[in-house]
Design an enzyme around this catalytic site. Structure first.
Site, PDB file in Angstrom:
ATOM      1  N   GLU A  32       0.822  -1.218   0.000  1.00 34.00           N
ATOM      2  CA  GLU A  32       0.000   0.000   0.000  1.00 34.00           C
ATOM      3  C   GLU A  32       0.854   1.265   0.000  1.00 34.00           C
ATOM      4  O   GLU A  32       2.051   1.231   0.307  1.00 34.00           O
ATOM      5  CB  GLU A  32      -0.946   0.010   1.196  1.00 34.00           C
ATOM      6  CG  GLU A  32      -0.236  -0.002   2.532  1.00 34.00           C
ATOM      7  CD  GLU A  32      -1.041   0.619   3.666  1.00 34.00           C
ATOM      8  OE1 GLU A  32      -1.544   1.744   3.519  1.00 34.00           O
ATOM      9  OE2 GLU A  32      -1.139  -0.043   4.722  1.00 34.00           O
ATOM     10  N   LYS A 165      -3.977  -2.045  13.988  1.00 33.15           N
ATOM     11  CA  LYS A 165      -3.119  -1.138  14.748  1.00 33.15           C
ATOM     12  C   LYS A 165      -3.533  -1.062  16.209  1.00 33.15           C
ATOM     13  O   LYS A 165      -4.717  -1.025  16.528  1.00 33.15           O
ATOM     14  CB  LYS A 165      -3.183   0.258  14.126  1.00 33.15           C
ATOM     15  CG  LYS A 165      -2.339   0.351  12.881  1.00 33.15           C
ATOM     16  CD  LYS A 165      -2.713   1.554  12.073  1.00 33.15           C
ATOM     17  CE  LYS A 165      -4.156   1.429  11.599  1.00 33.15           C
ATOM     18  NZ  LYS A 165      -4.641   2.626  10.930  1.00 33.15           N
TER      19      LYS A 165
HETATM   20  N1  PSU Z   1      -1.144   0.828   9.563  1.00 32.11           N
HETATM   21  C1  PSU Z   1       0.066   1.421   9.716  1.00 32.11           C
HETATM   22  N2  PSU Z   1       0.266   2.600   9.118  1.00 32.11           N
HETATM   23  C2  PSU Z   1      -0.684   3.185   8.337  1.00 32.11           C
HETATM   24  C3  PSU Z   1      -1.950   2.542   8.166  1.00 32.11           C
HETATM   25  C4  PSU Z   1      -2.124   1.358   8.800  1.00 32.11           C
HETATM   26  O1  PSU Z   1       0.939   0.906  10.395  1.00 32.11           O
HETATM   27  O2  PSU Z   1      -0.432   4.255   7.789  1.00 32.11           O
HETATM   28  C5  PSU Z   1      -2.992   3.136   7.252  1.00 32.11           C
HETATM   29  C6  PSU Z   1      -3.492   2.041   6.299  1.00 32.11           C
HETATM   30  O3  PSU Z   1      -3.436   2.539   5.002  1.00 32.11           O
HETATM   31  C7  PSU Z   1      -4.913   1.794   6.732  1.00 32.11           C
HETATM   32  C8  PSU Z   1      -5.314   3.182   7.168  1.00 32.11           C
HETATM   33  O4  PSU Z   1      -5.722   1.300   5.702  1.00 32.11           O
HETATM   34  O5  PSU Z   1      -4.167   3.603   7.904  1.00 32.11           O
HETATM   35  C9  PSU Z   1      -6.575   3.191   7.971  1.00 32.11           C
HETATM   36  O6  PSU Z   1      -7.020   4.514   8.095  1.00 32.11           O
HETATM   37  P1  PSU Z   1      -8.482   4.818   8.682  1.00 32.11           P
HETATM   38  O7  PSU Z   1      -8.394   4.439  10.123  1.00 32.11           O
HETATM   39  O8  PSU Z   1      -8.657   6.302   8.476  1.00 32.11           O
HETATM   40  O9  PSU Z   1      -9.441   4.005   7.890  1.00 32.11           O
END
Ligand code: PSU
Ligand code: MN
Length: 309
Positions: A32, A165
């Site tokens: 990603e 996370k």
């Molecule tokens: N996990 C990480 N770093 C990140 C992300 C996840 O260690 O930058 C990113 C991924 O792209 C994930 C996004 O899909 O954060 C989720 O964001 P949100 O909570 O706004 O959906």
């Protein structure tokens, strides 16, 4: 009746190396771009992006980092594009799967989250995607649930992660994955990993200990049952794991700061990750890098096990 598929309006550029590998039935692992543009500070993010590609290659697979550049889907970025993504991350919007059409139709630049990357990778014929951690149910009562969860439910791809996370509500995230029908499998563990640490105390129903066993499950799910995503939960390597009390304290501090500053929505995850990087003096970034590279290695092994022999 013509068997020629209708021309697609999707502006899709698959890098030659990736296209060749896919055409030959070879192993490809998607990566990603949001973790690069918005998840880690420059220049660590570029080092991580390159390390992930190297880890995939080290496992005998071809890496395909995915992003939207000038309104086109790029499946496989060259090093110059990877460097631009890392250095000018703030110029890239953060896009989930639901909003992709806007960025594509308008000719914009966008970093793809887990949901968007999964959807685009599947569209390109890629079956394995490695990342750090997926989004999920945020803590508290805001109702903020990442689109990563429903997107994984309907997209036939395996996402190799260190779980969700640790800034999230992990019990609720696991429940929601189950509700949506995402298959969650521990890789060498019977527990949901907690991203920066190896265990969350939350038991998983399913465990595999090698890529071949995992590939057999994936094939059955996709080719046999025509079902969606598999979340592979691969814990951070022991020697890279953070001290639980230290990281839990830092997460509580970051969550309180986000609350005090009124940070919500799309900005929340990048805000929390940046804050953790600072508060831990870089330890969170080092751990993120180690776990993501470990996921890239497992992703390569799974992609290889999925190739027709
Ligand atoms: N996990 C990480 N770093 C990140 C992300 C996840 O260690 O930058 C990113 C991924 O792209 C994930 C996004 O899909 O954060 C989720 O964001 P949100 O909570 O706004 O959906
Ligand atoms: Mn969200």
């Amino acid at each position: 009746m013509s068997r020629v598929p209708p021309p697609s309006v999707l502006p899709l550029d698959v890098a030659p190396e990736v296209a060749d590998a896919l055409a030959a039935g070879g192993a490809v692992v998607a990566l990603e771009s949001t973790i690069v543009a918005h998840g880690l500070p420059y220049p660590d993010n570029l080092a991580v992006a390159r390390a992930l590609e190297a880890a995939v290659r080290g496992g005998g697979a071809v890496p395909a980092t995915i992003a939207v550049v000038a309104g086109r889907v790029k499946v496989g970025l060259d090093d110059a594009a990877l460097a631009a993504l890392a250095e000018h991350g703030a110029r890239f919007a953060k896009t989930g799967a639901g909003e992709l059409a806007v960025h594509l139709a308008r000719g914009g630049d966008a970093a793809t989250t887990v949901s968007a990357t999964a959807v685009l990778a599947a569209r390109a014929g890629i079956r394995v995607f490695a990342t750090g951690g997926i989004g999920g149910v945020h803590r508290g009562a805001t109702g903020d649930v990442s689109h990563d969860l429903p997107a994984l439910a309907r997209t036939p791809i395996a996402v190799v992660s260190a779980g969700a996370k640790a800034i999230l509500d992990l019990p609720r995230t696991l429940e929601t994955l189950e509700t949506l029908g995402v298959l969650v499998v521990g890789y060498g563990t019977g527990e949901l990993p907690a991203f920066y640490t190896r265990s969350s105390g939350l038991a998983l129903d399913h465990r595999v200990d090698d890529a071949r066993a995992l590939a057999a499950i994936c094939r059955m799910r996709w080719d046999g049952l025509h079902q969606g995503g598999v979340l592979v939960c691969n814990p951070i390597p022991e020697d890279a794991a953070l001290d639980r009390a230290m990281i839990d304290g830092a997460i509580d501090e970051a969550l309180a700061a986000a609350d005090a500053e009124g940070v919500t929505g799309k900005r929340l995850t990048p805000y929390l990750l940046a804050r953790l990087a600072r508060v831990t003096g870089g330890a969170a970034v080092a751990a993120n890098r180690a776990l993501a590279a470990n996921n890239a290695r497992v992703g390569a092994a799974l992609a290889a096990a999925l190739t027709p022999s």
